[in-house]
Structure formats: structure tokens, C-alpha cells
Design a protein around this motif. Structure first.
Motif, PDB file in Angstrom:
ATOM      1  N   LEU A  69      16.517  38.074  10.410  1.00 13.03           N
ATOM      2  CA  LEU A  69      17.040  39.308  10.642  1.00 13.03           C
ATOM      3  C   LEU A  69      17.985  39.019  11.656  1.00 13.03           C
ATOM      4  O   LEU A  69      18.866  39.825  12.051  1.00 13.03           O
ATOM      5  CB  LEU A  69      15.955  40.148  11.201  1.00 13.03           C
ATOM      6  N   GLU A  70      17.760  37.755  12.508  1.00 15.55           N
ATOM      7  CA  GLU A  70      18.794  37.372  13.471  1.00 15.55           C
ATOM      8  C   GLU A  70      20.317  37.497  12.937  1.00 15.55           C
ATOM      9  O   GLU A  70      21.312  37.894  13.834  1.00 15.55           O
ATOM     10  CB  GLU A  70      18.476  36.359  14.079  1.00 15.55           C
ATOM     11  N   VAL A  71      20.386  37.198  11.738  1.00 14.63           N
ATOM     12  CA  VAL A  71      21.878  37.029  11.283  1.00 14.63           C
ATOM     13  C   VAL A  71      22.674  38.350  10.964  1.00 14.63           C
ATOM     14  O   VAL A  71      23.658  38.393  11.248  1.00 14.63           O
ATOM     15  CB  VAL A  71      21.977  36.008  10.041  1.00 14.63           C
ATOM     16  N   VAL A  72      21.740  39.297  10.707  1.00 12.97           N
ATOM     17  CA  VAL A  72      22.381  40.604  10.371  1.00 12.97           C
ATOM     18  C   VAL A  72      22.541  41.162  11.782  1.00 12.97           C
ATOM     19  O   VAL A  72      23.353  42.060  11.914  1.00 12.97           O
ATOM     20  CB  VAL A  72      21.673  41.506   9.480  1.00 12.97           C
ATOM     21  N   ALA A  73      21.858  40.875  12.858  1.00 15.19           N
ATOM     22  CA  ALA A  73      22.007  41.380  14.337  1.00 15.19           C
ATOM     23  C   ALA A  73      23.299  41.143  14.819  1.00 15.19           C
ATOM     24  O   ALA A  73      23.628  41.556  16.061  1.00 15.19           O
ATOM     25  CB  ALA A  73      20.570  41.151  15.121  1.00 15.19           C
ATOM     26  N   ARG A  74      24.024  40.070  14.391  1.00 16.83           N
ATOM     27  CA  ARG A  74      25.116  39.586  14.626  1.00 16.83           C
ATOM     28  C   ARG A  74      26.267  40.734  14.547  1.00 16.83           C
ATOM     29  O   ARG A  74      27.233  40.510  15.392  1.00 16.83           O
ATOM     30  CB  ARG A  74      25.617  38.425  13.941  1.00 16.83           C
ATOM     31  N   ASN A  75      26.223  41.726  13.840  1.00 18.02           N
ATOM     32  CA  ASN A  75      26.977  42.607  13.355  1.00 18.02           C
ATOM     33  C   ASN A  75      26.329  44.103  13.459  1.00 18.02           C
ATOM     34  O   ASN A  75      25.209  44.163  13.693  1.00 18.02           O
ATOM     35  CB  ASN A  75      27.358  42.536  11.608  1.00 18.02           C
ATOM     36  N   GLY A  85      27.217  42.387  -1.791  1.00 20.88           N
ATOM     37  CA  GLY A  85      25.827  42.502  -2.257  1.00 20.88           C
ATOM     38  C   GLY A  85      26.006  41.553  -3.630  1.00 20.88           C
ATOM     39  O   GLY A  85      26.915  41.224  -4.062  1.00 20.88           O
ATOM     40  N   PHE A  86      24.708  41.234  -3.982  1.00 22.32           N
ATOM     41  CA  PHE A  86      24.584  40.705  -5.313  1.00 22.32           C
ATOM     42  C   PHE A  86      25.127  41.517  -6.255  1.00 22.32           C
ATOM     43  O   PHE A  86      24.757  42.717  -6.616  1.00 22.32           O
ATOM     44  CB  PHE A  86      23.137  40.212  -5.556  1.00 22.32           C
ATOM     45  N   SER A  87      25.962  41.108  -7.301  1.00 23.10           N
ATOM     46  CA  SER A  87      26.513  41.520  -8.372  1.00 23.10           C
ATOM     47  C   SER A  87      27.107  40.864  -9.482  1.00 23.10           C
ATOM     48  O   SER A  87      27.146  39.533  -8.994  1.00 23.10           O
ATOM     49  CB  SER A  87      27.370  42.566  -7.931  1.00 23.10           C
ATOM     50  N   SER A  88      27.619  41.206 -10.474  1.00 22.21           N
ATOM     51  CA  SER A  88      28.340  40.332 -11.331  1.00 22.21           C
ATOM     52  C   SER A  88      29.529  39.624 -10.668  1.00 22.21           C
ATOM     53  O   SER A  88      30.128  38.546 -11.222  1.00 22.21           O
ATOM     54  CB  SER A  88      28.733  40.886 -12.821  1.00 22.21           C
ATOM     55  N   GLU A  89      30.064  40.177  -9.706  1.00 22.18           N
ATOM     56  CA  GLU A  89      31.383  39.755  -9.087  1.00 22.18           C
ATOM     57  C   GLU A  89      31.196  39.056  -7.692  1.00 22.18           C
ATOM     58  O   GLU A  89      31.980  38.537  -7.129  1.00 22.18           O
ATOM     59  CB  GLU A  89      32.244  41.021  -9.020  1.00 22.18           C
ATOM     60  N   SER A  90      29.799  39.106  -7.203  1.00 20.13           N
ATOM     61  CA  SER A  90      29.643  38.807  -5.759  1.00 20.13           C
ATOM     62  C   SER A  90      28.329  38.069  -5.533  1.00 20.13           C
ATOM     63  O   SER A  90      27.436  38.458  -6.312  1.00 20.13           O
ATOM     64  CB  SER A  90      29.917  39.743  -4.696  1.00 20.13           C
ATOM     65  N   SER A  91      28.375  37.233  -4.442  1.00 20.04           N
ATOM     66  CA  SER A  91      27.101  36.645  -4.229  1.00 20.04           C
ATOM     67  C   SER A  91      26.572  37.334  -2.886  1.00 20.04           C
ATOM     68  O   SER A  91      27.186  37.742  -1.828  1.00 20.04           O
ATOM     69  CB  SER A  91      27.208  35.003  -3.892  1.00 20.04           C
ATOM     70  N   GLY A  92      25.292  37.682  -2.808  1.00 16.36           N
ATOM     71  CA  GLY A  92      24.592  38.379  -1.699  1.00 16.36           C
ATOM     72  C   GLY A  92      23.982  37.716  -0.707  1.00 16.36           C
ATOM     73  O   GLY A  92      23.207  37.959   0.213  1.00 16.36           O
ATOM     74  N   PHE A  93      24.063  36.332  -0.842  1.00 13.06           N
ATOM     75  CA  PHE A  93      23.405  35.362   0.200  1.00 13.06           C
ATOM     76  C   PHE A  93      24.580  35.512   1.269  1.00 13.06           C
ATOM     77  O   PHE A  93      25.455  35.373   1.481  1.00 13.06           O
ATOM     78  CB  PHE A  93      23.388  33.884  -0.283  1.00 13.06           C
ATOM     79  N   TYR A  94      23.796  35.793   2.500  1.00 13.77           N
ATOM     80  CA  TYR A  94      24.354  35.801   3.906  1.00 13.77           C
ATOM     81  C   TYR A  94      23.671  35.091   4.955  1.00 13.77           C
ATOM     82  O   TYR A  94      22.514  35.173   4.936  1.00 13.77           O
ATOM     83  CB  TYR A  94      24.529  37.271   4.410  1.00 13.77           C
ATOM     84  N   PRO A  95      24.379  34.182   5.813  1.00 14.54           N
ATOM     85  CA  PRO A  95      25.767  34.334   5.991  1.00 14.54           C
ATOM     86  C   PRO A  95      26.583  33.382   4.955  1.00 14.54           C
ATOM     87  O   PRO A  95      27.891  33.275   5.119  1.00 14.54           O
ATOM     88  CB  PRO A  95      26.093  33.869   7.369  1.00 14.54           C
ATOM     89  N   GLY A  96      25.845  32.805   4.211  1.00 19.02           N
ATOM     90  CA  GLY A  96      26.422  31.827   3.039  1.00 19.02           C
ATOM     91  C   GLY A  96      25.759  31.413   1.905  1.00 19.02           C
ATOM     92  O   GLY A  96      24.290  31.400   2.290  1.00 19.02           O
ATOM     93  N   ASP A  97      26.382  31.109   0.910  1.00 21.01           N
ATOM     94  CA  ASP A  97      25.483  30.514  -0.102  1.00 21.01           C
ATOM     95  C   ASP A  97      24.776  29.316   0.286  1.00 21.01           C
ATOM     96  O   ASP A  97      25.089  28.490   1.108  1.00 21.01           O
ATOM     97  CB  ASP A  97      26.367  30.229  -1.317  1.00 21.01           C
ATOM     98  N   ALA A 134      11.627  38.104  19.752  1.00 17.80           N
ATOM     99  CA  ALA A 134      12.900  38.718  19.059  1.00 17.80           C
ATOM    100  C   ALA A 134      13.982  38.530  20.294  1.00 17.80           C
ATOM    101  O   ALA A 134      13.634  38.778  21.379  1.00 17.80           O
ATOM    102  CB  ALA A 134      12.777  40.007  18.448  1.00 17.80           C
ATOM    103  N   SER A 135      15.335  38.308  19.935  1.00 13.56           N
ATOM    104  CA  SER A 135      16.380  38.056  20.739  1.00 13.56           C
ATOM    105  C   SER A 135      16.576  39.592  21.225  1.00 13.56           C
ATOM    106  O   SER A 135      16.437  40.594  20.681  1.00 13.56           O
ATOM    107  CB  SER A 135      17.386  37.663  20.072  1.00 13.56           C
ATOM    108  N   ASP A 136      17.451  39.934  22.383  1.00 12.76           N
ATOM    109  CA  ASP A 136      17.815  40.903  22.865  1.00 12.76           C
ATOM    110  C   ASP A 136      18.964  41.646  21.871  1.00 12.76           C
ATOM    111  O   ASP A 136      18.773  42.878  21.765  1.00 12.76           O
ATOM    112  CB  ASP A 136      18.394  40.974  24.165  1.00 12.76           C
ATOM    113  N   ARG A 137      19.453  40.879  21.253  1.00 14.64           N
ATOM    114  CA  ARG A 137      20.512  41.370  20.258  1.00 14.64           C
ATOM    115  C   ARG A 137      19.704  42.098  18.853  1.00 14.64           C
ATOM    116  O   ARG A 137      20.307  43.087  18.520  1.00 14.64           O
ATOM    117  CB  ARG A 137      21.667  40.172  19.736  1.00 14.64           C
ATOM    118  N   LEU A 138      18.576  41.396  18.435  1.00 13.79           N
ATOM    119  CA  LEU A 138      18.005  41.938  17.427  1.00 13.79           C
ATOM    120  C   LEU A 138      17.399  43.269  17.984  1.00 13.79           C
ATOM    121  O   LEU A 138      17.430  44.289  17.138  1.00 13.79           O
ATOM    122  CB  LEU A 138      16.862  41.022  16.909  1.00 13.79           C
ATOM    123  N   LYS A 139      16.868  43.408  19.038  1.00 21.75           N
ATOM    124  CA  LYS A 139      16.051  44.457  19.640  1.00 21.75           C
ATOM    125  C   LYS A 139      17.291  45.533  19.605  1.00 21.75           C
ATOM    126  O   LYS A 139      16.792  46.740  19.178  1.00 21.75           O
ATOM    127  CB  LYS A 139      15.583  44.329  20.986  1.00 21.75           C
TER     128      LYS A 139
END
Length: 488
Positions: free
Chosen positions: A456-462, A470-482, A259-264
Motif C-alpha cells: 500500500l505504501e506505493v499508492v500512498a505516494r499519490n 488498470g489491467f485491460s486489453s490495452e494496458s498493464s495494471g502493475f504499479y509502479p511498474g511491470d 505504517a508510514s505517516d504518509r500511508l496513515k
């Protein structure tokens, strides 16, 4: 060595070959109790966490949850998928040849057939066919063994609607062992069993070339299943058998990423904010080996509660008892009411763990989240008992994401020219965005998860208070992109 609350008569020392557990000293217990008290005080006095309403479906923040859990394999621990699948196929093939006398051509390297692999392919066990299905259960593409079937052949076998009754049952629960599906189909759901599909398909090809011609029914799966299970037998970690555990113990860096230090830092920040837990199907000795390589010798400090040999998905829905651990072995059952938030256990069930969380947080209806890669065990099942989920979908990085350059090191092995995209195959190209997703497995995150991420490394950016769509009728929950394929 773990520093956890185990019920032992005396300290047990570790050896190089076995992971064993030492009882906490009084000082360690006092330190942990102090940490838990501070966190309990925080949770009970943080009005924002307790006040309704919970954020709407199109808004997601880790910080809104009272108890956040993680799977270990392919979630906390990110495997080098190409290497791990090649090892698994090698061990399966060797077992079939040496134990059951299968043709030695199975021992040939797997590289020529890597295009055959894709998560979610279903085997029609008796016919020897492999099927990729839509979310409605319609067969999109198929092979017999490794040979692609034409549309006419699919219709000849499965009818003009291209459906098969066991799959129509299977798509509702994604459970292979139901009475309607058992011994009829097998779905290859993750990187630990996908190589078994190649072994089955190659063995079917061999049967078809026999002087007597193809059999009326194939009985290959039961042998491959035994070979598959032989790699992962729990006791083989300590006895150095089966090939899989000895190889990963000897060469962890060949098969796993640290794991990266950022994720830790991100994981530790999350634990400081709320309670966290690890629930893994792996036994404690293998889980400890893996987690120590990925997170370091202090891996246990990243989680409040650890549960191993959890038998998911039944951990979430059944009533299997928790057990103490005596070294790497299960010990006596944990009496009702004796669970500790900072304990490490084997087995168990969600209902008891949830009651513990209610007591520790002082919240009658705590918001709980689980992050995992297994789309059936980790993503589809937890919402049935009120747990939100995040899906780890490595195919996002393999196929590419809109607006993000992240690439998968095994992208060429996870992308199949024959089966097509994991997310959409032979769909309506006039539809853009997540509405284009039409595959059985590609649809699971949309209907069951809050987010889908490649790792998990992509959410550790934030930070943990970062707001996601999030996934809903109005939005896509794919992160960081579709997935890129949804937009061209």
C-alpha cells in the motif's frame, strides 16, 4: 481499547493480556453519528460519484468508489516475511517432532531450503511431489520431496501432456477442498502456510531414506496440517499457547512494520472521501494488537466498518450471520437490519454489508473495492459478487519493477532459483509484457484485479484521485511498474 458500537450490558475494562471492548459513551456516539451524517450527506449529494458511466477498465481511481475495503494481514499490516516464515517453520517442526515423533532433523534451520519456497506451489499429497503449474494447468517444474524432478520423470508420472486431473479442476476455482481436489492436493497460497511446504518436503525425504524404502503413498500432510493449524487457533491469543501469538505479542517489531505517516494520511483522506471497511480473517484480539502496532492506538478511526473472523472466501459468497462482540469473544447474532456502518463485528457476509452500504450512500448499485494479498480469497473471489479488487503482490518488489527502485527486504527469500520467477517460468521469451505471464498464480491479478501493487505504501505516494492504468486489453495494471522479467 476499541471505541466501537458493541452490544454489551456494561463497560468492560481491559487487562494487559486480553483485548476487550468498552461500550461507546453518549458523547462518543454523538460524535460518530455526526461524522457519519456528514459523510452520508456527501455521498448522497456527490453527483460525480453517482453518475454513470463508471470509468473504463483501463482507468482506475480510488476516489471513484463508494465503499473501499482492506484485508489486514499482509495488506494494512506488512510483515517482515523472512522472520515470520522462519518462526512458522520452527513451530511446525517442533510440533511434528514433539507431538508425533518425527525425526529430529526437521528441527534444523530452514535457511538451507529457503529456495524451495514460492507462493502457489501445489503438493500432490499421496505421491509426495511438489508442482509449479501454468495458468493452463500444465506442470512446469516439479520436485519429489526437496529433490528436483527431471522432465522425463514428470512425464513418467503425469503423462506427456504434463497435466494432472485434480489440478485441471483446481485452476478453475483455486479451492483445495472441492470434491475433486480434497485429500489429493494442497496449494501453498501465502506466507502463513508456505513454510509448511518445507516441512512436508523434508519429511518426505526422511521417509524415502528409511530402511524399508519409500512408501506407496505418503500420509504426511495431515500431520503437518494439524501442526499448521495449531499455531493459529483463535483461543491461543488469549491463552498464550501455540507459540505464534505469544511471540508476536512479545516482539511485534521483529515481525511487523509500522505504517508510514504518509500511508496513515492517505488512509484517513480516503475515509474522509468515502466509506471504508476492514475485513480480516483474524480474530478481534489479534487484529487489534496488529492494527494498533501498525497504525497506532487510534487504528479504529481509519475505518468505518470492521469485520473480524470473516472466514474468507466464504464471507463474500455465503450467508454466515454477523455477531456482536463481547470483549474478544463472539456474542449474539446481529438481527437483520441492525448493522451499523460504524460497527465492529465478527463473522458476517457480503450481501448484508452491501445492503447497509446501499442505505448509507443512497446508491442502488454502489461501486465497491477490496484490497488484499491472498490471491484466492481476496482477489479471485470478490469479483464473483461484483467487487473490484487490487492484488497485493510482494513478489513485484522482490523480483524488481521496471522504472522503480523499490526493493523487498526479503527479496532473496522470495526469489527461487529452482522454481523461477513467480510471474513466468519456461515461457516464450519472444513475447514481451504481461502477455508473457504464464504461471497459475501470476495470472490471477491479470484476470481478476484492477491493479497489482507490491504494498500500500506505493499508492500512498499519490492522492486518492490519482489516475492509474488498470489491467485491460490495452494496458498493464502493475504499479509502479511491470515485473522486470517481462521485458528482457
Amino acid at each position: 481499547m476499541l471505541a466501537c458500537s458493541y452490544k454489551l450490558e456494561s463497560p468492560v475494562q481491559s487487562t494487559p493480556d486480553k483485548m476487550v471492548v468498552k461500550v461507546d459513551t453518549i458523547e462518543q456516539d454523538d460524535l460518530m453519528t455526526n461524522k457519519i451524517f456528514k459523510k452520508k450527506y456527501y455521498c448522497k449529494n456527490n453527483k460525480k460519484k453517482k453518475q454513470p458511466p463508471f470509468p473504463s477498465a483501463d482507468i482506475f481511481r480510488f476516489s471513484d468508489y463508494d465503499y473501499v475495503g482492506f484485508d489486514l494481514d499482509n495488506t494494512i499490516c506488512r510483515y517482515k516475511v523472512a522472520e515470520i516464515m522462519r518462526l512458522e517453520y520452527k513451530l511446525i517442526a517442533e510440533y511434528l517432532v514433539n507431538k508425533y515423533g518425527y525425526d529430529t532433523s526437521l528441527l534444523l534451520g530452514v535457511d538451507d531450503d529457503m529456495d524451495f519456497l514460492q507462493k502457489g506451489i501445489i503438493m500432490d499429497i499421496k505421491r509426495g511431489n511438489f508442482l509449479k503449474c501454468s495458468k493452463d494447468g500444465v506442470i512446469l517444474r516439479a520436485t519429489h520431496g526437496t529433490r528436483p524432478m527431471t522432465r522425463a520423470e514428470i512425464i513418467e508420472v503425469y503423462g506427456k501432456d504434463k497435466t494432472w486431473e485434480p489440478i485441471l479442476f483446481f485452476k478453475e476455482t483455486m479451492y483445495d477442498n472441492s470434491p475433486e481436489c480434497n485429500r489429493l492436493l494442497r496449494s501453498f497460497k501465502d506466507y502463513f502456510d508456505m513454510p509448511a511446504a518445507i516441512a512436508c518436503a523434508r519429511a518426505i525425504d526422511i521417509d524415502d531414506r528409511s530402511p524399508n524404502g519409500p512408501p506407496e503413498e505418503y500420509d504426511i500432510w495431515q500431520d503437518v496440517h494439524v501442526a499448521l493449524c495449531n499455531m493459529y487457533r483463535r483461543e491461543y491469543y488469549s491463552t498464550e499457547q501455540g507459540g505464534f501469538f505469544p511471540e508476536l505479542k512479545e516482539n511485534p517489531g521483529k515481525y511487523m512494520y509500522e505504517a508510514s505517516d504518509r500511508l496513515k494520511k492517505w488512509l484517513m483522506n480516503l475515509k474522509e472521501h468515502t466509506y471504508t471497511f476492514l475485513v480480516s480473517g483474524s480474530s478481534i484480539d489479534y487484529a487489534s494488537h496488529t492494527a494498533e502496532f501498525v497504525l497506532g492506538e487510534d487504528w479504529r478511526d481509519y475505518f468505518d466498518t470492521v469485520v473480524c473472523t470473516a472466514k474468507k472466501p466464504h464471507f463474500f459468497t455465503a450467508a454466515r450471520p454477523f455477531r456482536y462482540l463481547n470483549g474478544h469473544l463472539d456474542a449474539e447474532e446481529v438481527p437483520l437490519g441492525d448493522l451499523r456502518i460504524n460497527g465492529t463485528y465478527s463473522g458476517g457476509n457480503w450481501a448484508e454489508l452491501l445492503e447497509l452500504v446501499k442505505i448509507e450512500t443512497g446508491i442502488d448499485n454502489p461501486h465497491c473495492l477490496y484490497v488484499g494479498d491472498h490471491l484466492c480469497q481476496d482477489v479471485l473471489t470478490p469479483p464473483m459478487v461484483g467487487i473490484d479488487t487490487i492484488a497485493i503482490v510482494e513478489e513485484l518488489a522482490a523480483e524488481g519493477m521496471c522504472g522503480d527502485p523499490l526493493e523487498h527486504d526479503a527479496g532473496s527469500d522470495l526469489m527461487s532459483m529452482f522454481w523461477g520467477s513467480f510471474f513466468t517460468t519456461d515461457g516464450n521469451n519472444k513475447v514481451m509484457g504481461i502477455d508473457r505471464i504464464n504461471t497459475l498464480y501470476g495470472d490471477i491479478p491479470i484476470r481478476s484485479a484492477r491493479l497489482a501493487i507490491p504494498c500500500l505504501e506505493v499508492v500512498a505516494r499519490n492522492g486518492i484521485k490519482f489516475q492509474y492504468d488498470g489491467f485491460s486489453s490495452e494496458s498493464s495494471g502493475f504499479y509502479p511498474g511491470d515485473p522486470v522479467i517481462l521485458h528482457f
